[in-house]
Design an enzyme around this catalytic site. Structure first.
Site, PDB file in Angstrom:
ATOM      1  N   HIS A 114       0.843  -1.201   0.000  1.00  0.00           N
ATOM      2  CA  HIS A 114       0.000   0.000   0.000  1.00  0.00           C
ATOM      3  C   HIS A 114       0.876   1.249   0.000  1.00  0.00           C
ATOM      4  O   HIS A 114       1.979   1.256   0.562  1.00  0.00           O
ATOM      5  CB  HIS A 114      -0.976   0.009   1.184  1.00  0.00           C
ATOM      6  CG  HIS A 114      -0.352   0.041   2.547  1.00  0.00           C
ATOM      7  ND1 HIS A 114       0.018   1.202   3.180  1.00  0.00           N
ATOM      8  CD2 HIS A 114      -0.036  -0.959   3.405  1.00  0.00           C
ATOM      9  CE1 HIS A 114       0.517   0.927   4.368  1.00  0.00           C
ATOM     10  NE2 HIS A 114       0.516  -0.383   4.534  1.00  0.00           N
ATOM     11  N   ASP A 116      -0.377   4.431   0.885  1.00  0.00           N
ATOM     12  CA  ASP A 116      -0.798   5.439   1.847  1.00  0.00           C
ATOM     13  C   ASP A 116      -0.052   5.236   3.160  1.00  0.00           C
ATOM     14  O   ASP A 116       0.505   4.161   3.416  1.00  0.00           O
ATOM     15  CB  ASP A 116      -2.308   5.391   2.072  1.00  0.00           C
ATOM     16  CG  ASP A 116      -2.756   4.097   2.737  1.00  0.00           C
ATOM     17  OD1 ASP A 116      -2.378   3.015   2.238  1.00  0.00           O
ATOM     18  OD2 ASP A 116      -3.474   4.150   3.755  1.00  0.00           O
ATOM     19  N   ASP A 147       6.656   1.267   6.289  1.00  0.00           N
ATOM     20  CA  ASP A 147       5.248   0.861   6.194  1.00  0.00           C
ATOM     21  C   ASP A 147       4.483   1.847   5.321  1.00  0.00           C
ATOM     22  O   ASP A 147       3.988   2.848   5.814  1.00  0.00           O
ATOM     23  CB  ASP A 147       4.667   0.811   7.605  1.00  0.00           C
ATOM     24  CG  ASP A 147       3.249   0.275   7.657  1.00  0.00           C
ATOM     25  OD1 ASP A 147       2.793  -0.329   6.671  1.00  0.00           O
ATOM     26  OD2 ASP A 147       2.591   0.469   8.691  1.00  0.00           O
ATOM     27  N   GLU A 181      -4.991   1.601   3.102  1.00  0.00           N
ATOM     28  CA  GLU A 181      -4.844   0.548   4.107  1.00  0.00           C
ATOM     29  C   GLU A 181      -4.730   1.121   5.505  1.00  0.00           C
ATOM     30  O   GLU A 181      -5.326   0.610   6.455  1.00  0.00           O
ATOM     31  CB  GLU A 181      -3.611  -0.299   3.782  1.00  0.00           C
ATOM     32  CG  GLU A 181      -3.543  -1.615   4.560  1.00  0.00           C
ATOM     33  CD  GLU A 181      -2.886  -1.466   5.934  1.00  0.00           C
ATOM     34  OE1 GLU A 181      -3.055  -2.362   6.770  1.00  0.00           O
ATOM     35  OE2 GLU A 181      -2.206  -0.437   6.171  1.00  0.00           O
ATOM     36  N   GLU A 182      -3.957   2.194   5.661  1.00  0.00           N
ATOM     37  CA  GLU A 182      -3.773   2.761   6.991  1.00  0.00           C
ATOM     38  C   GLU A 182      -5.067   3.361   7.539  1.00  0.00           C
ATOM     39  O   GLU A 182      -5.232   3.488   8.753  1.00  0.00           O
ATOM     40  CB  GLU A 182      -2.669   3.822   6.972  1.00  0.00           C
ATOM     41  CG  GLU A 182      -1.294   3.294   6.587  1.00  0.00           C
ATOM     42  CD  GLU A 182      -0.707   2.339   7.602  1.00  0.00           C
ATOM     43  OE1 GLU A 182      -1.409   1.937   8.548  1.00  0.00           O
ATOM     44  OE2 GLU A 182       0.474   1.971   7.433  1.00  0.00           O
ATOM     45  N   HIS A 446       4.203   3.399  12.197  1.00  0.00           N
ATOM     46  CA  HIS A 446       3.128   4.224  12.761  1.00  0.00           C
ATOM     47  C   HIS A 446       3.649   5.214  13.802  1.00  0.00           C
ATOM     48  O   HIS A 446       2.868   6.047  14.272  1.00  0.00           O
ATOM     49  CB  HIS A 446       2.009   3.393  13.405  1.00  0.00           C
ATOM     50  CG  HIS A 446       1.270   2.519  12.455  1.00  0.00           C
ATOM     51  ND1 HIS A 446       0.059   1.941  12.771  1.00  0.00           N
ATOM     52  CD2 HIS A 446       1.548   2.114  11.199  1.00  0.00           C
ATOM     53  CE1 HIS A 446      -0.363   1.220  11.745  1.00  0.00           C
ATOM     54  NE2 HIS A 446       0.536   1.300  10.784  1.00  0.00           N
TER      55      HIS A 446
END
Length: 482
Positions: A114, A116, A147, A181-182, A446
């Site tokens: 992903h 995003d 990520d 996704e996030e 994150h």
């Protein structure tokens, strides 16, 4: 959820292992040498992706997400994919699909990542600007560096390595790079159903997980699911002077805090009745290393009991993610009339999200104070995942990882959730899913100062190239099942 060796190798052991073991060491050596020439361009491309603040959360500018999708599309075209499009469904963020069709009777591999990213949090806490990638030591820092823009670039780099071989062998490749996704993949299921034919595959590789340690690869064989909700406690219709009205009325923030405190027992175990626990894993982690990676404050005890891996992978975990209430700076001498909190419950493999949601709601309702009105708004439900063991694709992945790292892969669980894997398996029931990734325990995905270990990135790219090269021997899932 088990390791091949109950004593898992350390990063130092893995670094000293011979990376060129096995009968195919000459081929691995040739790929490794070619990869060295490609890595500078791949890392430069990754930096360019990191510079795009592609946050797909509500309230953020959507233009960078579109720009990120366009950048990914260009990378896929440059990697040799024949059909590359940017698509979305209603209210969804742009996703990228790139394809090279398989020859008749040959398998197709779907590569997922992903583009995003998570919001940055307080940018003042970052050592360097989150969207200005910076290399410090062996790590590349920036939001999305690990990520999951590194996952995107792992796919691109693997195709640069072996894409021509795959085409000559008739192996089909589809790259699917999601754009939300996030934010919880809110339109993932409608998207894959709308593009079912384009995304159909025999093997799906999801590059959105983590390795055991720097120098030690991992295959993620289980994932916790997730349910969340918002609970509001209202004690008053409006704020009142705390001196004039305090006493007969407990403020809403105090009552919310008392309600949230019932969710755990005195040891920190989840106190919600009726939740499933899966079996404890047979591999565990070093507590000192885990405390360091997690950033546990010095002297603090850990919550719960039993193996760390059980507490992280196969038991429920409950967190309060946020509270809406006055800040300390803005607080006045008034009773808070209402306060609310977002509660997130991670559930182990085998648990049903709907059942877990009802258990959590029932707990909050049964512990609701008589001195306030409690309102619960149900939120996300995501299914857990448990991999199929002993498959040819899993064996191929382990062989590829061992060749790339010079160390045996550890089969691990992951405390996080990737709920869309259940959707993939339901929409494409004949496909096999492998969950891999580029992160390591120090990546801080994150979090503040997210980073990617560049040596691990190189190993991930090599392992995926080897896996793709061997995919032709796996056959087609539909034919095997028939």
């Amino acid at each position: 959820m088990t390791a091949h060796d109950p004593v898992t190798p350390s990063a130092a052991d893995a670094a000293q292992a011979d990376p060129e073991q096995g009968a195919d060491s000459a081929e691995v050596r040739a790929l490794r040498e070619r990869l060295e020439t490609l890595l500078p361009a791949s890392i430069a491309d990754l930096k360019d992706l990191v510079r795009i603040p592609s946050i797909a959360f509500p309230g953020y500018d959507r233009e960078p997400v579109r720009r990120s999708a366009e950048a990914v599309a260009e990378l896929l075209r440059g990697a040799g994919l024949q059909e590359v499009v940017i698509e979305s469904v209603q209210d969804g963020s742009p996703a990228v699909i790139g394809r090279t069709s398989a020859a008749e009777g040959r398998p197709t591999v779907l590569l997922y990542a992903h583009h995003d990213v998570q919001p940055t949090g307080d940018v003042e806490e970052w050592t360097s600007a989150p969207f200005e990638p910076e290399v410090r030591g062996e790590r590349l820092y920036g939001r999305g560096a690990a990520d999951d823009k590194a996952g995107v670039m792992a796919h691109v780099t693997a195709l640069r390595l072996v894409g021509e071989e795959l085409a000559a062998d008739g192996i089909g490749v589809t790259v699917f790079v999601e754009g939300e996704e996030e934010a919880g993949s809110p339109t993932f299921r409608p998207f894959i159903e709308a593009h079912r034919e384009a995304l159909s595959a025999d093997l799906i590789i999801v590059a959105d997980s983590a390795n055991w340690a720097v120098g030690t690869p991992a295959l993620t064989t289980s994932l916790r699911g997730v349910v969340d909700l918002v609970v509001e406690v209202r004690a008053l219709d409006h704020a009142g002077h705390s001196g004039l009205f305090g006493g007969p009325v407990l403020d809403a923030l105090t009552q919310l805090s008392r309600l949230l405190a019932t969710l755990h027992d005195e040891r920190g175990e989840v106190a919600v009745q009726g939740l499933l626990r899966a079996e404890d894993p047979t591999v565990d982690m070093d507590e000192a290393e885990w405390r360091r990676d997690a950033g546990v404050v010095e002297g603090a005890e850990l919550s719960g009991d039993g193996p760390l891996t059980a507490r992280l992978w196969t038991r429920p975990a409950l967190s309060v993610l946020g509270i809406d209430a006055p800040t300390v700076r803005d607080a006045s001498n008034t009773l808070v009339p209402a306060a609310r909190a977002k509660v997130s419950l991670r559930i182990p493999p085998g648990e049903d999200p709907d059942r877990a949601m009802e258990a959590l709601v029932s707990h909050l309702e049964s512990h609701a104070p008589a001195t306030a009105r409690v309102t619960i708004t149900r939120g996300e439900r995501g299914k857990p995942y448990l991999a199929k063991q002993g498959s040819p694709a899993m064996d191929l992945a382990r062989e590829s990882f061992a060749a790339a790292w010079g160390a045996e892969a550890v089969d691990t669980g992951l405390g996080g959730s990737i709920p869309f894997i259940a959707d993939l398996l339901e929409v494409f029931p004949h496909a096999e899913v492998l969950v891999t990734g580029v992160e390591d325990p120090e990546s801080r995905a994150h979090g503040i100062d997210e980073s990617l270990h560049l040596g691990e990135f190189a190993r991930v790219c090599l392992a995926e190239a080897l896996l793709l090269r061997g995919a032709g021997a796996l056959g087609r899932a539909g034919e095997e099942s028939a």
